[in-house]
Design a protein around this motif. Structure first.
Motif, short mmCIF file in Angstrom:
data_model
loop_
_atom_site.label_atom_id
_atom_site.label_comp_id
_atom_site.label_asym_id
_atom_site.label_seq_id
_atom_site.Cartn_x
_atom_site.Cartn_y
_atom_site.Cartn_z
N MET A 154 -16.49 0.99 -0.97
CA MET A 154 -15.60 -0.15 -0.75
C MET A 154 -15.33 -0.84 -2.09
SD MET A 154 -16.10 -3.52 1.65
CE MET A 154 -16.09 -2.56 3.17
N THR A 155 -14.07 -1.15 -2.33
CA THR A 155 -13.66 -1.82 -3.56
C THR A 155 -13.57 -3.32 -3.33
OG1 THR A 155 -12.38 0.10 -4.30
CG2 THR A 155 -11.80 -2.02 -5.26
N ARG A 156 -14.12 -4.10 -4.25
CA ARG A 156 -14.02 -5.55 -4.15
C ARG A 156 -12.80 -6.01 -4.96
NH1 ARG A 156 -19.11 -9.41 -5.13
NH2 ARG A 156 -19.62 -8.40 -3.15
N ILE A 157 -11.89 -6.70 -4.29
CA ILE A 157 -10.66 -7.19 -4.91
C ILE A 157 -10.68 -8.70 -4.90
CG2 ILE A 157 -8.14 -7.15 -4.85
CD1 ILE A 157 -8.42 -4.56 -3.15
N ALA A 158 -10.57 -9.32 -6.06
CA ALA A 158 -10.58 -10.77 -6.18
C ALA A 158 -9.17 -11.29 -6.42
CB ALA A 158 -11.49 -11.20 -7.33
N ILE A 159 -8.76 -12.25 -5.61
CA ILE A 159 -7.49 -12.95 -5.81
C ILE A 159 -7.82 -14.27 -6.50
CG2 ILE A 159 -5.47 -13.96 -4.68
CD1 ILE A 159 -6.19 -12.07 -2.26
N VAL A 160 -7.33 -14.45 -7.71
CA VAL A 160 -7.70 -15.60 -8.52
C VAL A 160 -7.10 -16.86 -7.90
CG1 VAL A 160 -7.73 -16.63 -10.81
CG2 VAL A 160 -7.73 -14.13 -10.56
N ARG A 204 -3.59 -12.00 3.00
CA ARG A 204 -3.20 -11.38 4.27
C ARG A 204 -2.48 -10.06 4.03
NH1 ARG A 204 -2.26 -16.86 5.72
NH2 ARG A 204 -0.05 -16.68 5.15
N ALA A 205 -1.61 -10.03 3.01
CA ALA A 205 -0.88 -8.80 2.71
C ALA A 205 -1.83 -7.71 2.24
CB ALA A 205 0.19 -9.07 1.65
N LEU A 206 -2.77 -8.05 1.39
CA LEU A 206 -3.75 -7.07 0.93
C LEU A 206 -4.61 -6.56 2.08
CD1 LEU A 206 -4.95 -8.50 -2.49
CD2 LEU A 206 -4.19 -6.15 -2.08
N GLU A 258 -9.72 -1.63 4.74
CA GLU A 258 -11.06 -1.10 4.51
C GLU A 258 -11.72 -1.69 3.26
OE1 GLU A 258 -8.29 1.35 2.04
OE2 GLU A 258 -8.25 0.34 3.99
N GLN A 259 -10.98 -2.50 2.49
CA GLN A 259 -11.50 -3.03 1.23
C GLN A 259 -12.06 -4.44 1.40
OE1 GLN A 259 -11.74 -0.80 -0.98
NE2 GLN A 259 -10.30 0.67 -0.09
N ASP A 260 -12.88 -4.85 0.42
CA ASP A 260 -13.50 -6.17 0.40
C ASP A 260 -12.60 -7.10 -0.41
OD1 ASP A 260 -15.10 -8.40 0.28
OD2 ASP A 260 -16.69 -7.46 -0.91
N ARG A 320 3.24 -1.47 0.26
CA ARG A 320 2.99 -0.20 -0.42
C ARG A 320 2.52 -0.45 -1.86
NH1 ARG A 320 3.64 5.41 0.50
NH2 ARG A 320 2.54 6.32 -1.28
N ILE A 321 3.10 -1.43 -2.53
CA ILE A 321 2.66 -1.74 -3.89
C ILE A 321 1.20 -2.21 -3.87
CG2 ILE A 321 2.93 -3.45 -5.74
CD1 ILE A 321 5.89 -2.97 -5.62
N TYR A 322 0.84 -3.08 -2.92
CA TYR A 322 -0.55 -3.51 -2.83
C TYR A 322 -1.47 -2.33 -2.53
CZ TYR A 322 0.53 -8.51 -3.04
OH TYR A 322 0.92 -9.76 -3.45
N ARG A 323 -1.06 -1.44 -1.65
CA ARG A 323 -1.89 -0.28 -1.32
C ARG A 323 -2.04 0.62 -2.55
NH1 ARG A 323 1.14 1.68 2.46
NH2 ARG A 323 0.38 0.15 3.95
N ASN A 324 -0.95 0.81 -3.28
CA ASN A 324 -1.02 1.62 -4.50
C ASN A 324 -1.97 0.97 -5.52
OD1 ASN A 324 0.83 3.45 -3.45
ND2 ASN A 324 2.57 2.58 -4.54
N PHE A 325 -1.93 -0.34 -5.61
CA PHE A 325 -2.80 -1.03 -6.56
C PHE A 325 -4.28 -0.80 -6.22
CE2 PHE A 325 -5.26 -4.95 -7.51
CZ PHE A 325 -5.28 -4.85 -8.89
N VAL A 326 -4.59 -0.82 -4.95
CA VAL A 326 -5.98 -0.65 -4.52
C VAL A 326 -6.52 0.71 -4.95
CG1 VAL A 326 -7.43 -0.36 -2.47
CG2 VAL A 326 -5.81 -2.27 -2.60
N HIS A 327 -5.66 1.72 -5.00
CA HIS A 327 -6.11 3.08 -5.31
C HIS A 327 -5.77 3.51 -6.74
CE1 HIS A 327 -7.23 3.71 -1.15
NE2 HIS A 327 -6.06 3.22 -0.77
N TRP A 328 -5.16 2.65 -7.50
CA TRP A 328 -4.74 2.96 -8.87
C TRP A 328 -5.97 3.16 -9.77
CZ3 TRP A 328 -2.94 -1.38 -12.60
CH2 TRP A 328 -2.45 -0.83 -13.80
#
Length: 214
Positions: A1-7, A19-21, A27-29, A204-212
């Protein structure tokens, strides 16, 4: 699981981005980052911004998160959104406050009339620029994967970035003139439009970012 922080420094559409992410990558944190430690412990960073760039820069400094954002920009996948993109440059026409200077360049104001101004044939553009505009991908990038050329995205802005190095530009749009609306360099990708307000292409851009993997 990837942890993604929104500043979350108090000047952005943070909950809409979250919400969009969550919709794009359930499946991500995904967490709002309120402290430097939150940013340091994350694998990926989303850096939104909304309002006037001088206010965003002041609030970012006062939040104590500026140095953590700069540190993350040196090493982690980072996605800038709207004023978050503008803040990456040196300065803005919007005020004397310097930006983060991650990239050389200025943020310029559209030439036009305000929405509440009377019609003027010599100044046909309404400022701010609000609504859906096609985005032209000027070079390939993993975050464009699955996004068709000239797909419309949602914009709300009066200012746009003018990078000193044209090689930074990966997307343009047209509003009275061609303007830069997406930049990329190494581990950073940033857009002037709002992916969280842009329906399936934005997700799709957010999904691409998660896997970039820059």
């Amino acid at each position: 699981m990837t942890r993604i922080a929104i500043v979350d420094y108090g000047m952005g559409n943070f909950h809409s981005v979250a919400r969009a992410l969550q919709a794009a990558a359930p499946e991500q944190d995904i967490r709002l980052a309120h402290t430097a430690a939150d940013i340091a412990s994350a694998d990926r960073i989303v850096f939104p911004g909304q309002g006037a760039m001088p206010d965003c820069m002041r609030t970012l400094r006062e939040s104590g998160l500026q140095e953590a954002v700069l540190a993350a920009a040196r090493s982690k996948p980072l996605l800038g959104v709207c004023v978050g993109e503008q803040m990456m440059f040196e300065a803005s026409d919007e005020g004397p406050t310097p930006g983060l200077a991650l990239f050389a360049g200025q943020v310029r104001r559209f030439a036009g009339q305000a929405f509440d101004a009377p019609p003027a044939d010599s100044m046909p553009l309404k400022i701010p620029h609000m609504g859906w505009n096609a985005v032209t991908q000027t070079r390939a990038h993993p975050l464009w994967q699955g996004v068709a050329q000239d797909t419309p995205f949602y914009f709300v802005h009066s200012y746009y970035a003018v990078p000193a190095e044209s090689s930074l530009i990966v997307g343009t749009s047209l509003y009275g003139q061609d303007f830069c609306c997406a930049i990329a360099a190494e581990n950073i990708f940033a857009v002037q439009f709002h992916p969280e307000k842009s329906a399936a292409p934005g997700l799709r851009i957010y999904r691409n970012f998660v896997h970039w993997q820059p």
